[in-house]
Design a protein around this motif. Structure first.
Motif, short mmCIF file in Angstrom:
data_model
loop_
_atom_site.label_atom_id
_atom_site.label_comp_id
_atom_site.label_asym_id
_atom_site.label_seq_id
_atom_site.Cartn_x
_atom_site.Cartn_y
_atom_site.Cartn_z
N LEU A 157 0.48 -1.04 -0.21
CA LEU A 157 -0.38 -0.22 -0.14
C LEU A 157 1.07 1.20 -0.27
CD1 LEU A 157 -2.96 -0.86 2.58
CD2 LEU A 157 -2.36 -1.66 0.16
N VAL A 158 2.38 1.19 0.74
CA VAL A 158 2.59 2.05 0.32
C VAL A 158 3.66 1.84 -0.58
CG1 VAL A 158 4.97 3.91 1.20
CG2 VAL A 158 2.48 2.97 2.85
N ASP A 159 4.67 1.38 -0.70
CA ASP A 159 5.96 0.95 -1.57
C ASP A 159 5.88 0.57 -2.54
OD1 ASP A 159 7.57 1.81 1.14
OD2 ASP A 159 8.43 0.00 0.34
N ARG A 160 4.95 0.30 -3.16
CA ARG A 160 4.44 -0.57 -3.87
C ARG A 160 3.13 0.66 -5.10
NH1 ARG A 160 4.75 -6.90 -5.93
NH2 ARG A 160 6.37 -7.39 -4.27
N PHE A 161 2.32 1.05 -4.59
CA PHE A 161 1.71 1.89 -5.22
C PHE A 161 3.08 3.52 -5.52
CE2 PHE A 161 -1.73 -0.52 -4.18
CZ PHE A 161 -2.86 -0.20 -4.97
N GLU A 162 3.05 3.61 -4.06
CA GLU A 162 4.58 4.78 -4.49
C GLU A 162 5.44 4.67 -6.41
OE1 GLU A 162 6.71 5.94 -0.76
OE2 GLU A 162 4.71 6.60 -0.67
N ARG A 163 5.68 2.98 -5.86
CA ARG A 163 6.69 2.98 -7.11
C ARG A 163 6.03 3.08 -8.55
NH1 ARG A 163 9.59 -2.21 -5.51
NH2 ARG A 163 7.76 -3.09 -6.59
N ASP A 164 5.08 1.91 -8.66
CA ASP A 164 4.32 1.50 -9.70
C ASP A 164 2.97 2.44 -9.86
OD1 ASP A 164 6.52 -0.70 -9.38
OD2 ASP A 164 5.58 -1.87 -8.55
N PHE A 165 2.78 3.61 -9.54
CA PHE A 165 1.78 3.87 -9.66
C PHE A 165 2.54 5.71 -9.83
CE2 PHE A 165 -2.11 5.65 -8.66
CZ PHE A 165 -3.05 5.15 -9.89
N PHE A 166 2.01 6.03 -8.49
CA PHE A 166 1.71 7.40 -7.79
C PHE A 166 2.94 8.67 -8.08
CE2 PHE A 166 -0.82 5.81 -4.34
CZ PHE A 166 -2.01 6.73 -4.95
#
Length: 519
Positions: A55-64
């Motif tokens: 919810l933090v790392d992957r969403f930041e890296r691969d989305f936001f």
């Protein structure tokens, strides 16, 4: 992978299906049923991994953090190829990208808590009314990530309670239980990730593990853990090592290992490459002087056969014939026998196979005879501390329990044996082992709250959900309970704690979580 795609396909179509002016969706995650006899709770674990990694790392890296146009084009291309042209309006993902984080609040029981079956251990609600659809959009991801560590932690805790019980009864070394359950499961797990999360759950209850990624996982997602022993193991051989030395030179292989390679410390040696009984009754005794001179322990590892009988031997009914009628067999087993010593001087197992005296005795008794033991304060034998035994093939809870019981019946402390707990224990499970599910129980539509629930008439009651806003609380004796259909102010009095809020994960150390469970 774009984390929006970490979902079941039908989730993508749900935003349009909610009533107009839906603003908030409130959901909970509950273990609805136990399929393991005697287990009426789950150990909460893995939530911190979910929030930090996904919810933090992957969403930041691969989305936001990716360009918005690239993200939307990628999603549009994928959905057109999957659903067909015009099936999905990706603009809502553009709106989410503009926010820069997941507008959600997740509350959870503190990890390491034993949560009763049927009581929610987690709730999720969106914090921005524009993203009402997001609460249940992550349902698939949530369940996919957490069911395995929760299940592993619960099973390991069950082993821990069993071994604690017998150590309290038979041993002067209860602290040894920290190392008595040893995780051997990695090669049989479904993936490196399942190996990591399984071992994390195991390490809440034990320190022994051969799954190296598990300790990395704990330090990465549950650190810092300075000064806290997470996982550990010892040098150990495999069959390729033993067979490379040759059958004729097996004694020399043992000697080389305990004198030249490992003159001190604990070393575990697989002992049934050819003849386990020869190793224990001929080779090991011939090296007794060298074994006892070592500053450490030599651990013998059988790796095949019936674990209970290899470790404990047989319970023999003396001067008897094998039962013939069904009633005789039932009485035979009820009295605890599994072999007979016949009038003509043979030991026979329940199938009529002739047994050697070594098979009748089992490994623990043989090691006692060859290396000696002492009687502890509770009246049970503890083997010479220079030798030990580990068994790691096809161990189950029921077999571990039977071994503990039979050792006690023969006068031996339970801590004479270490258990290699493998994929036979940890992989033979699914999300349905504890029926872990996320279900919405409350929505707000155009400013008005609405209590919702499911209760299928075709179900046995397992799938009946709670209703409305939920309050999880402790009653006067400390039992964790659920009260549903509560007001917003009552819901805020829940003992669930916020672990994720608007893109931020709140962390605890593994040592804190482990202490919570073990106390």
């Amino acid at each position: 992978m774009n984390p929006i795609l970490l979902a079941d396909a039908y989730k993508i179509s749900h935003p349009e299906q909610y009533p107009d002016n839906t603003e908030y969706v409130y959901s909970n995650t509950t273990a609805r049923k136990s399929r393991i006899d005697g287990v009426d709770h789950v150990v909460v674990f893995g939530i911190q991994y979910l929030t930090k990694e996904y919810l933090v790392d992957r969403f930041e890296r691969d989305f936001f953090r990716r360009p918005k146009d690239d993200v939307l084009q990628e999603l549009d291309d994928f959905f057109v190829s999957f659903f067909g042209p015009g099936a999905v309006d990706v603009s809502r993902y553009g709106d989410l990208h503009d926010v820069g984080y997941l507008p959600l609040e997740i509350k959870c029981l503190p990890e390491g808590t034993r949560c009763p079956i049927g009581v929610p251990f987690m709730t999720i609600v969106n914090t921005n009314p524009k993203f009402y659809w997001l609460t249940n959009a992550i349902e698939t991801l949530v369940q996919n990530v957490i069911w395995n560590p929760i299940t592993a932690a619960t099973i390991a805790d069950r082993y821990r309670q069993l071994l604690d019980k017998y150590a309290d009864m038979t041993s002067d070394s209860p602290g040894f239980v920290d190392f008595q359950g040893h995780n051997f499961s990695m090669r049989g797990m479904s993936s490196p990730e399942s190996s990591m999360t399984t071992d994390g759950g195991h390490l809440l209850s034990f320190n022994g593990s051969d799954t190296l990624p598990g300790t990395w996982f704990v330090n990465e997602y549950y650190g810092p853990n300075d000064g806290v022993l997470i996982g550990t193991s010892v040098p150990a051989t495999e069959h390729s090592v033993m067979s490379a030395g040759g059958c004729e030179d097996e004694r020399e292989t043992f000697r080389m290992l305990i004198q030249d390679v490992y003159p001190s410390g604990i070393v575990s040696i697989v002992s049934d490459t050819w003849d386990l009984w020869k190793v224990l009754t001929e080779i090991a005794p011939s090296l007794r002087k060298e074994i006892e001179a070592r500053d450490g322990r030599t651990v013998f590892r059988p790796d095949s056969g019936d674990p209970v009988k290899i470790v404990c031997g047989y319970n023999v009914k003396m001067h008897a014939s094998l039962p013939e009628s069904r009633e005789q067999w039932e009485a035979f087993y009820e009295d605890g026998y599994d072999a007979v010593f016949t009038p003509d001087g043979q030991y026979l197992d329940e199938h009529g196979k002739v047994l050697s005296m070594n098979e009748v005795k089992g490994c623990v008794q043989i090691l006692d005879e060859q290396f000696g033991s002492t009687i502890n304060s509770k009246g049970y034998k503890e083997l010479n501390p220079k030798v030990g035994l580990i068994y790691g093939d096809s161990i189950t809870y029921e077999r571990a329990e039977q071994i503990c019981k039979e050792l006690a019946d023969k006068g031996y402390a339970s801590t004479n044996v270490i258990y290699g707990i493998g994929s036979f224990t940890f992989q033979y499970n699914t999300r349905d082992t504890f029926s872990i599910a996320c279900k919405a129980t409350w929505v707000q539509i155009d400013g008005e709250g609405r209590e919702i629930f499911k209760d299928p008439v075709t179900d046995d009651g397992t799938k009946k959900s709670a209703k409305g806003l939920l309050q999880v609380y402790r009653d006067t004796d400390g039992t964790i309970c659920l009260r549903d259909c509560v007001s917003k102010s009552e819901e805020e009095e829940t003992i669930l704690e916020t672990v994720f809020l608007d893109g931020q994960a709140f962390m605890e150390t593994f040592g804190t979580i482990r202490k919570r469970l073990r106390r």
